[in-house]
Design a protein around this motif. Sequence first.
Motif, mmCIF file in Angstrom:
data_model
loop_
_atom_site.group_PDB
_atom_site.id
_atom_site.type_symbol
_atom_site.label_atom_id
_atom_site.label_comp_id
_atom_site.label_asym_id
_atom_site.label_seq_id
_atom_site.Cartn_x
_atom_site.Cartn_y
_atom_site.Cartn_z
ATOM 1 N N VAL A 163 39.373 29.689 37.184
ATOM 2 C CA VAL A 163 38.985 29.563 35.521
ATOM 3 C C VAL A 163 39.937 29.924 34.812
ATOM 4 C CG1 VAL A 163 36.616 30.388 35.698
ATOM 5 C CG2 VAL A 163 37.999 32.008 35.723
ATOM 6 N N SER A 164 41.238 29.867 35.474
ATOM 7 C CA SER A 164 42.481 30.599 34.555
ATOM 8 C C SER A 164 43.052 29.331 33.665
ATOM 9 C CB SER A 164 43.302 29.937 35.905
ATOM 10 O OG SER A 164 43.752 31.422 36.836
ATOM 11 N N SER A 165 43.653 29.763 32.923
ATOM 12 C CA SER A 165 44.232 29.229 32.205
ATOM 13 C C SER A 165 43.604 28.118 30.963
ATOM 14 C CB SER A 165 45.625 28.404 32.016
ATOM 15 O OG SER A 165 45.611 29.781 33.027
ATOM 16 N N PRO A 167 40.322 29.058 28.554
ATOM 17 C CA PRO A 167 39.790 29.484 28.136
ATOM 18 C C PRO A 167 38.228 28.343 26.934
ATOM 19 C CG PRO A 167 41.119 29.734 26.649
ATOM 20 C CD PRO A 167 41.868 29.172 28.008
ATOM 21 N N LEU A 170 35.498 28.002 29.344
ATOM 22 C CA LEU A 170 35.074 29.366 30.504
ATOM 23 C C LEU A 170 33.561 29.308 30.316
ATOM 24 C CD1 LEU A 170 35.204 31.604 32.011
ATOM 25 C CD2 LEU A 170 35.703 33.372 30.363
ATOM 26 N N ILE B 174 34.730 38.683 29.463
ATOM 27 C CA ILE B 174 34.712 37.063 29.150
ATOM 28 C C ILE B 174 36.071 37.443 28.721
ATOM 29 C CG2 ILE B 174 33.995 35.446 27.621
ATOM 30 C CD1 ILE B 174 31.520 35.505 29.473
ATOM 31 N N MET B 177 39.164 37.564 30.708
ATOM 32 C CA MET B 177 39.097 35.808 31.584
ATOM 33 C C MET B 177 39.669 35.783 30.550
ATOM 34 S SD MET B 177 35.393 35.735 33.015
ATOM 35 C CE MET B 177 36.119 34.774 34.554
ATOM 36 N N LYS B 178 39.531 35.032 29.550
ATOM 37 C CA LYS B 178 39.936 34.449 28.651
ATOM 38 C C LYS B 178 41.442 34.723 28.298
ATOM 39 C CE LYS B 178 36.122 32.486 26.461
ATOM 40 N NZ LYS B 178 35.285 32.179 24.988
ATOM 41 N N ALA B 179 41.748 36.361 28.165
ATOM 42 C CA ALA B 179 43.377 36.318 28.205
ATOM 43 C C ALA B 179 44.509 36.616 28.475
ATOM 44 C CB ALA B 179 43.703 37.653 27.282
ATOM 45 N N ALA B 180 43.978 36.473 30.650
ATOM 46 C CA ALA B 180 44.663 36.958 31.282
ATOM 47 C C ALA B 180 45.711 34.703 31.177
ATOM 48 C CB ALA B 180 43.750 37.387 32.134
ATOM 49 N N LYS B 181 46.642 35.373 32.013
ATOM 50 C CA LYS B 181 47.043 34.359 32.672
ATOM 51 C C LYS B 181 46.123 33.281 33.845
ATOM 52 C CE LYS B 181 51.983 31.809 33.579
ATOM 53 N NZ LYS B 181 53.505 32.419 34.243
ATOM 54 N N ARG B 182 46.138 34.225 34.930
ATOM 55 C CA ARG B 182 45.251 33.977 35.853
ATOM 56 C C ARG B 182 44.650 34.938 36.423
ATOM 57 N NH1 ARG B 182 48.456 29.639 35.745
ATOM 58 N NH2 ARG B 182 49.822 29.354 36.535
ATOM 59 N N ILE B 183 43.208 34.504 36.593
ATOM 60 C CA ILE B 183 41.908 34.739 37.817
ATOM 61 C C ILE B 183 41.623 34.451 39.278
ATOM 62 C CG2 ILE B 183 39.636 35.605 37.314
ATOM 63 C CD1 ILE B 183 40.999 36.448 34.948
ATOM 64 N N ARG B 184 41.596 36.001 39.216
ATOM 65 C CA ARG B 184 41.180 35.969 40.583
ATOM 66 C C ARG B 184 40.226 36.935 41.418
ATOM 67 N NH1 ARG B 184 44.373 32.194 40.834
ATOM 68 N NH2 ARG B 184 46.600 31.826 41.434
#
Lengths: 274, 274
Positions: A163-165, A167, A170, B174, B177-184
């Motif tokens: 779900v990266s980058s 938004p 999402l 959320i 998740m929307k603001a970060a560059k990458r989610i892991r």
Amino acid sequence: MIRIDLEALTEMARSIYRVVHPLLGSSNGGIIVGRGFGGDNTRLIDRVAEETVIKYIRDKNIPCIFIGEENGILKFDDKADTYLVVDAIDGTTNAIRGLKFSSASLAAASSDSLKDIELAVVINLSDGNLYVAEKGKGAWLDGKRIKTSNVSDLSESIVNIDVSSTPERLEWIIPIMKAAKRIRSLGSTSLEICHVASGVMDAHIDLRGKIRTLDFAAAMLILKESGGTFGLLNGDEHDMEIPLTRLKRFSIIAAATEELYSQIISRIKNVVIR
Amino acid sequence: MIRIDLEALTEMARSIYRVVHPLLGSSNGGIIVGRGFGGDNTRLIDRVAEETVIKYIRDKNIPCIFIGEENGILKFDDKADTYLVVDAIDGTTNAIRGLKFSSASLAAASSDSLKDIELAVVINLSDGNLYVAEKGKGAWLDGKRIKTSNVSDLSESIVNIDVSSTPERLEWIIPIMKAAKRIRSLGSTSLEICHVASGVMDAHIDLRGKIRTLDFAAAMLILKESGGTFGLLNGDEHDMEIPLTRLKRFSIIAAATEELYSQIISRIKNVVIR
């Protein structure tokens, strides 16, 4: 007829591993050295990985049409009719930062069509684990036959997402995140699909519409030969016939079973229609 | 005075690794054999891992008060004043399925208080990577000093999250998740925090309110000694003084820098107040 065998494909994968493994987690690997075929930045680690394959093709004089992330399409022989699709580093961010989930992905096809992929190899660049598949014959991890889990219920499944980058997309995946038993996000598409193939996870879902044929070509065959179900969204009924030389971007679903695939689709059907 | 040294703690971690590593990905390891101190199901792999530590304490006659997930509180000496907090397998689902991301976590404290943890060890059960920290002296990965990344901006950061099995709290994460560059999302709390400590990722966030002191005690010290910022949410100003023998459950944030920690908090402040 296909002019590359599984042994050559495996040797290419291992040669990438040997060159890239010592660079994992080093800041030098992350230096931007240009821009690739698909428009993304090329990092040093991407370039040395892909050059390793090109050198192998030249040294062994393999007649093929090469399709790679950095160099685009290279024709190594005027009469070549075998297509070699290479994502030399899948999970570049992980590779640069030192997170141990990155891979190299190689697929060979008998024509310029996604449906004609015959051979596939994905290697884990952290530990050298090697996934291979041969169309109609099966899939193996380090020589041992693999198959998907038999999980058919979303509420019992480990679902990997990317779900990266994105938004704005999402919201599309949230119903899945709420319904699954466990959520994972590892950050290397090929390896994530291979983890579904080998039964370690139950599904991988990426609705970002960013995944190109070269990102999933090899892992798709490995999954199918392991008994899994693979689907391209935001496309049409001819998607499996799209040329490998055209880098169309997709959303994808990989699932251990048809039942699980259907449950996933039913929860995102508003998205699929778009 | 603390009656356990770093060498003993490291030997315990390595003895868990030796017993558990061969069981990773095997279905036998997943058999339910009882119910633990915290109320969760005990799997065979959890039990053999914790028994390994208890045997070590008995064999070496170490005077301590043991706090573990399966056995609860065990007093090995009437005059013991050293507390040993053990999560023998952190990431049981991953360990059973064969996803290469699980850990054992051990912390030693000079009193029954979270603030008095003096020594910490986390071992990666897949590759044996060993994280250690000594209060006021620093943190190391396989003998090499580690420090967090200097990432201070959420939009540039790799953020790890845990959102499994808490659909009602998914909305809270959320905005991150929307603001970060990458989610892991990797699935082993201690190891995820250690990845922030060593600069591989920039933050780990778990807002589920499920994480007990024994889940983060060791990794918290490793993070702080690497220069990172750790925070307990849904608590009060005395949280760092809570007894280790009381398994209170928290939401947690681990961040590479104070600036990044503040940016995360500011986006979830509605949640923190609850």
